[in-house]
Design a protein around this motif. Structure first.
Motif, PDB file in Angstrom:
ATOM      1  N   ARG A 338       0.838  -1.204   0.000  1.00 13.52           N
ATOM      2  CA  ARG A 338       0.000   0.000   0.000  1.00 13.52           C
ATOM      3  C   ARG A 338       0.870   1.251   0.000  1.00 13.52           C
ATOM      4  N   GLY A 339       0.483   2.210  -0.808  1.00 16.41           N
ATOM      5  CA  GLY A 339       1.230   3.457  -0.901  1.00 16.41           C
ATOM      6  C   GLY A 339       2.390   3.421  -1.882  1.00 16.41           C
ATOM      7  N   SER A 340       2.540   2.281  -2.611  1.00 17.31           N
ATOM      8  CA  SER A 340       3.648   2.184  -3.572  1.00 17.31           C
ATOM      9  C   SER A 340       3.160   1.799  -4.969  1.00 17.31           C
ATOM     10  N   SER A 341       1.937   2.197  -5.305  1.00 21.76           N
ATOM     11  CA  SER A 341       1.437   1.954  -6.663  1.00 21.76           C
ATOM     12  C   SER A 341       2.404   2.589  -7.658  1.00 21.76           C
ATOM     13  N   ARG A 342       2.526   1.943  -8.817  1.00 19.57           N
ATOM     14  CA  ARG A 342       3.603   2.351  -9.715  1.00 19.57           C
ATOM     15  C   ARG A 342       3.292   2.080 -11.173  1.00 19.57           C
ATOM     16  N   LEU A 343       4.086   2.715 -12.017  1.00 14.18           N
ATOM     17  CA  LEU A 343       4.152   2.341 -13.420  1.00 14.18           C
ATOM     18  C   LEU A 343       5.278   1.324 -13.554  1.00 14.18           C
TER      19      LEU A 343
END
Length: 377
Positions: A338-343
């Protein structure tokens, strides 16, 4: 259905969290930066020709499980080829890397008193061991913590990956191999692309140091399927106890032929050229990102990440890139913390400099557009 309301409620919750997933058809008009086909072998003329010839000779299906009548000459050749190439005794073929990991883990884990996995090990490995009580997870790439979790004078299994799929970082394999445990390495993202000869882990560590390897065929090798590679004893045991192997239809013989051809390409001079081209493209992309102030991760593998943070913001970045004709992975929890969503962008040997320039320009334009939207909102 008796559970319709429960299903709908949980799906609505995912929508509210910006974690709802749908299948999106790949568009030929988009530049693909989301594929794990790192060397472009899925479109290699020799690999495609081998697949076509295999279908002509053996048909589209093996027609049965391997232990009934689905095991054919291309399967036998591929096993021998893998063993020789990777300097191991034997290999067992599976329909996917997930099946290979989950199945082998479920069979082998009970033989050990302690199973220790890297915190970021693939879901297939976790699913294979999660129903047991004797497994632990060590802090990511933390050799000291892994050592701490092992049992003294007991049978230990230590499991990690050569290259981690969400960050492109690499495990400290030499140090892990020195611990008092049987080391199992999932080489899904390393095989074909890492090492001078594309042998990745097998080119670095011996069978005595790494008794068990997972090799997948759908990434650096550009086809589909997987193998567990190890000693004849382990493969014999899995042949007799691995339920996914025993009760699944064998991969088509044509597929095995295509994988063998991909290995031939990877293991020879053309493979060296493709790996050099891939590494050049990775370096070029990273330098372009540096010049434009794009905060990508530290990976020097084909997997390149830009951590955005919030789920909704990552989705907005992905949609913005699509307007520029760019497709890449938008990764959200529970796949990443959580909190590290990314491309998640993957660079390939087949990308041109113009395509990489287009990706960087699209990233910059998307960043600037989203920044302006935040200021005015």
């Amino acid at each position: 259905m008796h559970i319709a309301n429960q299903l709908s409620s949980q799906l609505n919750q995912l929508r509210q969290q910006h974690r709802y997933r749908t299948l999106t058809q790949r568009q030929s008009s988009e530049v693909q930066f989301g594929s794990n086909d790192y060397l472009g072998l899925s479109s290699h003329p020799r690999v495609k020709a081998a697949y076509a010839e295999g279908i002509h000779q053996y048909g589209t299906s093996s027609g049965a499980s391997p232990l009934v009548s689905g095991y054919q000459a291309p399967h036998a050749y591929l096993r021998e080829q893998l063993a020789q190439w990777l300097e191991r005794e034997d290999a067992l073929l599976f329909s996917s890397g997930f099946a290979a990991n989950q199945c082998a883990m479920h069979v082998l884990a009970p033989m050990y008193q302690r199973v220790v996995l890297d915190k970021l090990s693939h879901a297939s490995l976790i699913d294979g061991v999660r129903h047991f009580d004797h497994w632990k997870r060590f802090h990511h790439n933390d050799v000291a913590h892994a050592k701490q979790l092992l049992l003294s004078k007991e049978a230990n299994l230590l499991v990690t990956e050569s290259v981690f799929s969400m960050d492109g970082d690499r495990a400290p394999l030499t140090e892990l191999a020195q611990l008092q445990a049987d080391l199992w390495i999932d080489d899904a993202h390393g095989i074909g692309v890492c090492g001078d000869d594309g042998r990745s882990v097998a080119g670095q560590l011996s069978a005595a140091q790494v008794p068990l390897l997972t090799i997948t065929f759908g990434k650096g090798l550009g086809v589909m399927g997987a193998a567990i590679v190890g000693s004849s004893l382990i493969i014999d045991y899995l042949t007799n106890h691995a339920r996914e192997f025993i009760y699944s239809t064998a991969m088509p013989a044509a597929q095995a032929l295509a994988v063998s051809t991909a290995i031939d390409v990877v293991a020879n001079t053309e493979g060296t050229t493709l790996r050099q081209r891939l590494n050049d493209n990775i370096g070029y992309f990273r330098e372009c990102c540096r010049l434009h102030g794009l905060p990508i991760g530290d990976s020097h593998h084909a997997i390149q990440t830009l951590i955005v943070g919030e789920d909704a913001k990552a989705m907005a970045w992905g949609q913005a890139l699509k307007t520029h004709g760019i497709q890449c992975g938008v990764i959200r929890p529970p796949t990443v913390p959580r909190g590290s969503s990314r491309l998640r962008m993957t660079i390939a040997a087949t990308h041109s400099r113009a395509q990489i320039d287009h990706l960087v320009a699209a990233l910059v334009a998307s960043r600037d557009s989203l920044d302006r939207a935040e200021i005015t909102s």
